[in-house]
Scaffold this motif. Structure first.
Motif, PDB file in Angstrom:
ATOM      1  N   HIS A   2      28.725  88.068  40.428  1.00  0.00           N
ATOM      2  CA  HIS A   2      29.062  88.606  41.634  1.00  0.00           C
ATOM      3  C   HIS A   2      27.323  90.005  41.395  1.00  0.00           C
ATOM      4  O   HIS A   2      27.281  90.117  42.262  1.00  0.00           O
ATOM      5  CB  HIS A   2      30.116  88.907  41.993  1.00  0.00           C
ATOM      6  N   HIS A   3      27.540  90.148  39.904  1.00  0.00           N
ATOM      7  CA  HIS A   3      27.019  91.200  40.098  1.00  0.00           C
ATOM      8  C   HIS A   3      25.266  91.005  40.658  1.00  0.00           C
ATOM      9  O   HIS A   3      24.114  91.474  40.720  1.00  0.00           O
ATOM     10  CB  HIS A   3      26.813  92.383  38.556  1.00  0.00           C
ATOM     11  N   LEU A  13      24.180  90.582  43.652  1.00  0.00           N
ATOM     12  CA  LEU A  13      24.346  91.299  44.657  1.00  0.00           C
ATOM     13  C   LEU A  13      22.824  92.019  44.428  1.00  0.00           C
ATOM     14  O   LEU A  13      21.654  92.480  45.664  1.00  0.00           O
ATOM     15  CB  LEU A  13      25.862  92.271  44.644  1.00  0.00           C
ATOM     16  N   PHE A  60      20.714  92.331  46.801  1.00  0.00           N
ATOM     17  CA  PHE A  60      19.771  93.234  47.647  1.00  0.00           C
ATOM     18  C   PHE A  60      18.689  94.047  47.574  1.00  0.00           C
ATOM     19  O   PHE A  60      17.399  94.464  48.421  1.00  0.00           O
ATOM     20  CB  PHE A  60      20.387  95.074  47.003  1.00  0.00           C
ATOM     21  N   ILE A 108      29.925  89.518  51.764  1.00  0.00           N
ATOM     22  CA  ILE A 108      28.028  89.319  51.287  1.00  0.00           C
ATOM     23  C   ILE A 108      28.857  90.024  49.489  1.00  0.00           C
ATOM     24  O   ILE A 108      28.815  90.017  48.551  1.00  0.00           O
ATOM     25  CB  ILE A 108      27.524  90.351  51.718  1.00  0.00           C
ATOM     26  N   ILE A 109      29.872  90.916  50.163  1.00  0.00           N
ATOM     27  CA  ILE A 109      30.763  92.040  48.889  1.00  0.00           C
ATOM     28  C   ILE A 109      31.677  91.361  48.184  1.00  0.00           C
ATOM     29  O   ILE A 109      32.722  90.561  48.774  1.00  0.00           O
ATOM     30  CB  ILE A 109      31.540  93.294  49.710  1.00  0.00           C
ATOM     31  N   THR A 115      27.546  98.242  42.839  1.00  0.00           N
ATOM     32  CA  THR A 115      26.234  98.015  43.694  1.00  0.00           C
ATOM     33  C   THR A 115      25.665  98.850  45.047  1.00  0.00           C
ATOM     34  O   THR A 115      27.265  99.143  45.554  1.00  0.00           O
ATOM     35  CB  THR A 115      26.242  96.826  43.865  1.00  0.00           C
ATOM     36  N   SER A 128      24.963  97.981  47.813  1.00  0.00           N
ATOM     37  CA  SER A 128      24.808  97.182  48.913  1.00  0.00           C
ATOM     38  C   SER A 128      26.691  97.555  49.404  1.00  0.00           C
ATOM     39  O   SER A 128      26.461  97.646  50.750  1.00  0.00           O
ATOM     40  CB  SER A 128      24.925  95.327  48.805  1.00  0.00           C
ATOM     41  N   TYR A 129      27.415  98.099  48.809  1.00  0.00           N
ATOM     42  CA  TYR A 129      29.017  98.297  48.969  1.00  0.00           C
ATOM     43  C   TYR A 129      29.072  99.362  50.387  1.00  0.00           C
ATOM     44  O   TYR A 129      29.591  99.384  50.961  1.00  0.00           O
ATOM     45  CB  TYR A 129      29.703  99.012  47.684  1.00  0.00           C
TER      46      TYR A 129
END
Length: 337
Positions: free
Chosen positions: A80-81, A84, A88, A108-109, A117, A119-120
């Motif tokens: 997931h890291h 993301l 992004f 997405i999160i 991230t 993105s959060y």
């Protein structure tokens, strides 16, 4: 299905890669397999208190185990890291190029370490809408497969070929109609009702009605034209139907000729209830609807009513009921005769 230029192509090929996030959610979400506690007990973690953070530990342990198992088998998967970070970068390039990027934040999160991230916070006001050309989940996929089997099973038998050709020339008006009615308080019943519509629309014309918009003529006509109808409802408060269902319930209780007693009489039906077992009267709205329908002579009941528990595999219970319904439809379908 692939939508482009106003045309819809079924069974379109799709290519992508698998993210660890979806597997983790399948294992640990309360509405899916809900395995946090069983795994924690096997691992020897303290499950008596949420403060032990055993759920967090299990999610991390399972994530590492899944990534390891895929790598060992030489199968690609993304954590997931990394996902993301890549997303992004793409998101900002896309936004700079065309000025907008539609998306669904919750898809997405990731469910763990989300705040690590940018993105959060920077994606939390994303707007979800659909642009075409686009690929869509095909709710009638199983229906397409059944049609394929039907066409290839008895291809050498002239009589079956004639029947097959006749079915291919059926007009839309000849397809049977069903009605899905939902009563909701927080939107969960609406979500599942839409899933039901998407799944059954490959077999039937489906009318979707919200009890909040109840009108005698609209509901009566829809149910009368349907070969069966399905109610999807949550339970409100200590064991009532949602307040939005008040007019619909009053209509079911009405004994006057020409009203519900005539409309639903001998009409096959099904009920899907959504509730929370922490309340003493779990899914009590199901019993309310069932009592009224039986009193009005409705029936037969398609399947035993579903009672989906928000605390335990709600989504699985829902899809199990839908699978049973599809099995009945593809089998004898005796309730339609």
């Amino acid at each position: 299905d692939f939508s482009i230029g106003g045309l819809l192509f079924t069974a379109a090929p799709f290519n992508g890669w698998y993210s660890v996030t979806e597997i983790i959610r399948n294992y640990t979400d309360e509405g899916r397999y809900n395995l946090c506690k069983p795994v924690a007990e096997k691992m020897g973690y303290d499950t008596l208190s949420n403060a032990s953070l055993y759920k967090d530990q299990v999610v991390v342990d399972l994530t590492k185990a899944i990534l390891y198992s895929f790598r060992r088998q030489g199968t690609a998967i993304v954590d997931h890291h990394t996902l993301l970070e890549q997303f992004f970068v793409w998101y900002n390039k896309e936004k700079q190029k065309r000025g907008y990027v539609p998306g669904n934040w919750k898809w997405i999160i990731p469910p763990i370490a989300a705040h690590l991230t940018p993105s959060y916070l920077q994606l939390n006001k994303m707007t979800e809408y659909t642009l075409t050309p686009a690929l869509f989940y095909a709710p009638g996929g199983s229906v397409y497969y059944q049609e394929y089997l039907a066409k290839t099973k008895n291809i050498d038998e002239p009589e079956d070929q004639e029947k097959q050709q006749e079915s291919e020339f059926k007009t839309k008006d000849e397809i049977a109609q069903i009605t899905v009615i939902y009563a909701t308080t927080a939107g969960t019943s609406k979500k599942y009702a839409r899933h039901l519509v998407e799944t059954l629309s490959g077999i039937f014309k489906v009318a979707l009605l919200n009890v909040e918009d109840f009108e005698d003529e609209t509901f009566s006509n829809a149910i009368e034209k349907s070969v069966f109808f399905i109610l999807v409802s949550s339970t409100y408060g200590a064991g009532s139907a949602p307040p939005s269902a008040a007019k619909f319930l009053a209509w079911l209780r009405n004994n006057k000729a020409g009203n519900s007693a005539v409309v639903v009489e001998k009409k096959p039906y099904g009920i899907i209830g959504l509730g929370d077992s922490s309340y003493p009267r779990f899914c009590a709205a199901v019993d309310i609807y069932e009592t009224l329908l039986l009193d009005r002579g409705a029936g037969p009941c398609l399947l035993p009513s579903a009672k989906c528990n928000a605390k335990l595999n709600e989504e699985i219970s829902f899809w199990d009921w839908v699978d049973d319904l599809l099995s009945e439809l593809s089998g004898s379908g005796s309730f339609l005769k």
